[in-house]
Write an enzyme that holds these catalytic residues in place. Structure first.
Site, mmCIF file in Angstrom:
data_model
loop_
_atom_site.group_PDB
_atom_site.id
_atom_site.type_symbol
_atom_site.label_atom_id
_atom_site.label_comp_id
_atom_site.label_asym_id
_atom_site.label_seq_id
_atom_site.Cartn_x
_atom_site.Cartn_y
_atom_site.Cartn_z
ATOM 1 N N LYS A 78 0.826 -1.149 0.063
ATOM 2 C CA LYS A 78 0.041 -0.013 0.001
ATOM 3 C C LYS A 78 0.733 1.267 -0.050
ATOM 4 C CE LYS A 78 -4.239 -1.514 2.396
ATOM 5 N NZ LYS A 78 -4.973 -1.399 3.506
ATOM 6 N N GLU B 35 1.015 -2.656 16.910
ATOM 7 C CA GLU B 35 0.719 -3.550 15.796
ATOM 8 C C GLU B 35 1.250 -5.012 15.762
ATOM 9 O OE1 GLU B 35 -1.150 -2.192 13.495
ATOM 10 O OE2 GLU B 35 -0.922 0.183 13.320
ATOM 11 N N GLU C 287 -7.379 -6.407 -0.153
ATOM 12 C CA GLU C 287 -8.296 -6.116 1.053
ATOM 13 C C GLU C 287 -9.691 -6.432 0.750
ATOM 14 O OE1 GLU C 287 -7.034 -3.059 3.847
ATOM 15 O OE2 GLU C 287 -9.229 -3.096 4.610
ATOM 16 N N HIS D 25 -8.516 -0.702 14.970
ATOM 17 C CA HIS D 25 -8.283 0.377 13.964
ATOM 18 C C HIS D 25 -9.769 1.098 13.914
ATOM 19 C CE1 HIS D 25 -4.336 -1.065 13.258
ATOM 20 N NE2 HIS D 25 -4.009 -0.294 12.309
#
Ligand SMILES: NC(=O)c1ccc[n+]([C@@H]2O[C@H](COP(=O)([O-])OP(=O)(O)OC[C@H]3O[C@@H](n4cnc5c(N)ncnc54)[C@H](O)[C@@H]3O)[C@@H](O)[C@H]2O)c1
Ligand SMILES: [Zn+2]
Length: 352
Positions: free
Chosen positions: A134, A176, A225, A236
């Site tokens: 990304k 994370e 995704e 998130h």
């Protein structure tokens, strides 16, 4: 250590992720290192000492998320044109996720795409931003709204860079990592819990490797995704609202994710997916890395409404990514508003 990423598609975009001391980097083409003054001051000399190229340029952009924008991308593009880069030339992203996302995006655009290599220097970018392809920038409508899926040629992860990382930034990366363990791998979660990654460099490298493997596996199954990649959004959904409410300035992204995971866990507890002891265990774990766990919601209805900001209407379904025990996940898009709000109310009652 090398982990190969395999993508199921007609064009082969697979690339290696090296984990270990930065090796010699030898390129027969023109190369530009894109970095910022902070990282350049600390680590450029080391990278230069490992690099051989036909010609090498340094492109420095200002440090900070606020510079992750089209104007900065265009500044980098202009330098490449001035230096007469061609389609075989290569970019090296030296820095955290901001530099990585922006350099990758520029690489995807310059003459419709040139190669780029990532040398991530923050924990967050080593475990997360440098895997998955990304790339992009922010604009006034939101974060990462302009960009492309564009895979690097290679990623070089050297934990030595992390020795200069401020501890809050380190904690943000840890959040994370905890996310990955909680969603996908109980053994990994428990090994993280049993170690202090600030003190144990060998354990840190092993843990980074496991995160990269897990993310690589998810991304290989679902590059764009459409399914399992959404599980990476655990913490998130709530975290993004916290970041919005606090103007992206009070908390680092990983810190907002930490609080978001605590909220998601509370919802999971309410739905019977985890028990009280598990929820508390996670809070204790996050606290050990000085991560915030107790965001005080001022207005429950306003907070709830913000889940829908990037949706077309309030009728849209919000998919909550929740833990189902340790190392398991549930994706729930059928949670009644009252249930979610009753969980949010628990945080509103916080007296912090
Ligand atoms: N592409 C993806 O899949 C993905 C995933 C997660 C996050 N991101 C993006 O990553 C960005 C956040 O990345 P980040 O947390 O690395 O932030 P960052 O790139 O802003 O780096 C944080 C700070 O640390 C400094 N820094 C970097 N390396 C250092 C070092 N070794 N020693 C000392 N200081 C150092 C930076 O200059 C900066 O001030 C966001 O823009 C986010 O959207 C992308
Ligand atoms: Zn994140």
């Amino acid at each position: 250590m090398t982990i190969d990423i395999t993508l199921k598609q007609t064009v082969d975009n697979s690339y290696p992720i090296h984990i270990g001391p930065l090796p010699k980097l030898e390129f027969a083409t023109k190369v530009a290192i894109v970095t910022n003054p902070t990282v350049a001051g600390l680590h450029l000399a080391k990278v230069m000492s490992q690099l051989t190229a036909k010609e090498c340029y340094i492109i420095t952009v200002p440090d900070g998320e606020e510079h992750k924008k089209l104007a900065t991308a265009e500044y980098i593009l202009d330098r490449l044109f001035e230096h007469k880069f061609d389609r075989k030339s290569l970019l090296i992203a030296l820095g955290g996720g901001v530099i990585g996302d922006m350099t990758g995006f520029v690489a995807s655009m310059y003459q419709r795409g040139i190669g780029f290599v990532q040398v991530p220097t923050t924990l967050l970018s080593q475990v997360d931003a440098s895997v998955g392809g990304k790339t992009g920038v922010n604009n006034r409508f939101g974060k990462n709204l302009v960009g492309a899926f564009y895979q690097p040629k290679a990623v070089y992860i050297d934990t030595d860079f992390l020795k200069t990382l401020p501890s809050r930034e380190f904690g943000a990366g840890i959040a994370e990592m905890i996310k990955m363990g909680m969603m996908f791998d109980k053994g990994f979660f428990e090994s993280l819990e049993a170690t202090d990654l600030r003190r144990d460099n060998a354990a840190l490298a092993t843990a980074i490797r496991r995160c990269v493997e897990l993310k690589a596996e998810v991304v290989s199954q679902d590059e764009k995704e459409k399914g399992v990649r959404a599980v990476l959004n655990y913490g998130h959904t709530f975290g993004h609202v916290i970041e919005q409410e606090t103007g992206y300035s009070r908390y680092l992204h990983g810190e907002a994710v930490a609080m978001g995971m605590v909220m998601a866990n509370q919802l999971a507890l309410n739905l019977g997916l985890i028990d009280e002891a598990m929820a508390k265990r996670m809070v204790d774990f996050l606290r050990r890395y000085n991560l915030p766990v107790d965001y005080a919601i001022r207005d429950v209805d306003a907070f709830y409404t913000m889940f829908f900001l990037d949706k077309k209407s309030m009728d849209s379904k919000i998919t909550f990514i929740l833990p189902d025990g340790i190392g398991g996940y549930a994706m729930r898009s059928d949670v009644p508003a009252e249930t979610v709000k009753s969980v949010l109310t628990l945080f509103a009652k916080d007296t912090h």
